[in-house]
Design an enzyme around this catalytic site. Structure first.
Site, PDB file in Angstrom:
ATOM      1  CE1 TYR A   1       0.291   5.964  14.417  1.00 57.78           C
ATOM      2  CE2 TYR A   1       0.864   7.906  13.118  1.00 57.78           C
ATOM      3  CZ  TYR A   1       0.964   7.165  14.286  1.00 57.78           C
ATOM      4  OH  TYR A   1       1.738   7.630  15.315  1.00 57.78           O
ATOM      5  CB  SER A   2      -6.737   6.469  11.733  1.00 57.71           C
ATOM      6  OG  SER A   2      -7.861   6.801  12.507  1.00 57.71           O
TER       7      SER A   2
ATOM      8  CG  ASP B   1      -2.398   8.990   7.670  1.00 56.40           C
ATOM      9  OD1 ASP B   1      -1.304   9.409   7.255  1.00 56.40           O
ATOM     10  OD2 ASP B   1      -2.543   7.832   8.097  1.00 56.40           O
TER      11      ASP B   1
ATOM     12  NE  ARG C   1       8.389  20.356  26.099  1.00 51.99           N
ATOM     13  CZ  ARG C   1       9.601  20.874  26.163  1.00 51.99           C
ATOM     14  NH1 ARG C   1      10.525  20.311  26.933  1.00 51.99           N
ATOM     15  NH2 ARG C   1       9.905  21.952  25.466  1.00 51.99           N
TER      16      ARG C   1
ATOM     17  CG  ASP D   1      -2.128  -0.913   1.039  1.00 53.73           C
ATOM     18  OD1 ASP D   1      -2.276  -1.481  -0.053  1.00 53.73           O
ATOM     19  OD2 ASP D   1      -2.913  -1.058   1.999  1.00 53.73           O
TER      20      ASP D   1
END
Length: 282
Positions: A180-181, A138, A148, A63
């Protein structure tokens, strides 16, 4: 279909081997076929060498290879057929053992075309647009430099929505909902829908969930102030590529692109059937 262009993942020898086999087969059937060279791949673009008469693009790889090709050739409106040489392909419909039968279907014009929405993203650094790009899966903002978390201020259609303290934010298309989502806890959406989905990455709160917006909405994500009023840094990527660095006060505007990716469908297999097969193998 008479004229073809092949884009192969040159990092995989089996993709290169199969690309030459496909080209030889198509030429033997009286069709025209060109293969993108390694130099053209390294240059990151095929748009300058594509002839107007190219009717179909065959993408050999996973993909990721098809995602890169879709971004490179956005606006050409030439349909893609993905041939899966990877492990888990949602976009690449054809497996290697079925290539010859698929080619015959293309030659006979026995296929349909499915249009997938894309995202358009504009990155503003110091108030000036520094980058504009498109994505099929995305657009992702991630912390950069220090480990952080970062405060991401989210606005929808210029109206403030919320601030997310998180490692990052994913804005995906329905096509990207299985990428990824999904790994970040987002829902799966039918790929032909017209929606934008926002998913925080490792948010530092218990009530953060994915939010689904209309394809008509516009999302702006601003990098908030760091702890002790310091500057935070982030990076925005388009389909995992083209990293653009940002800092506190910079922002990215994301909306549905006017461009689409056209995917050729050989097998009349539903999205639910593909999803079931992929999930059972993952």
């Amino acid at each position: 279909m008479k004229t073809f262009y092949i884009i192969a993942n040159t990092d995989k020898e089996e993709s290169l081997r199969l690309s030459y086999e496909i080209a030889d087969y198509l030429i033997s059937r009286g069709k025209q076929c060109r293969i993108r060279s390694r130099e053209q791949e390294q240059a990151g673009s095929s748009s300058g060498v594509l002839a107007e008469e190219v009717e179909g693009i065959l993408v050999l790889g996973g993909d990721g290879t098809l995602l890169r090709a879709a971004r490179e050739l956005a606006g050409k409106r030439i349909p893609f057929l993905g041939i899966n040489m990877g492990h888990l392909g949602y976009l690449a419909e054809i497996e290697e053992q079925n290539v010859q039968a698929a080619l015959e279907r293309l030659i006979a014009d026995e296929y349909t075309i499915e249009e997938r929405m894309m995202l358009s993203g504009s990155v503003y650094v110091n108030g000036i647009r520094s980058e504009q790009d498109v994505a099929l899966n995305d657009i992702v903002l991630n912390r950069f430099g220090n480990l952080r978390v970062v405060d991401y201020e989210v606005y929808v259609n210029d109206q403030y929505l919320n601030s997310f303290t998180a490692d990052g934010i994913i804005v995906s298309t329905p096509t990207g909902s299985t990428g990824y989502s999904l790994s970040a806890g987002g829902p799966i959406i039918s790929p032909t829908a017209s929606m934008l989905m926002l998913t925080p990455i490792c948010p530092h709160t218990l009530n953060s969930r994915s939010i689904v917006f209309s394809g008509r909405d516009r999302i702006r994500i601003r990098i908030g102030e760091g702890r002790r009023s310091g500057a935070d840094e982030a990076c925005v990527t388009f389909d995992g590529d083209t990293c653009v660095q940002m800092k506190t006060g910079d922002y990215v505007e994301i909306q549905k692109s006017t461009e689409v990716t056209r995917i050729m469908k050989i097998n009349q297999v539903s999205f639910l059937e593909v999803l079931r097969n992929k999930l059972s193998r993952s």
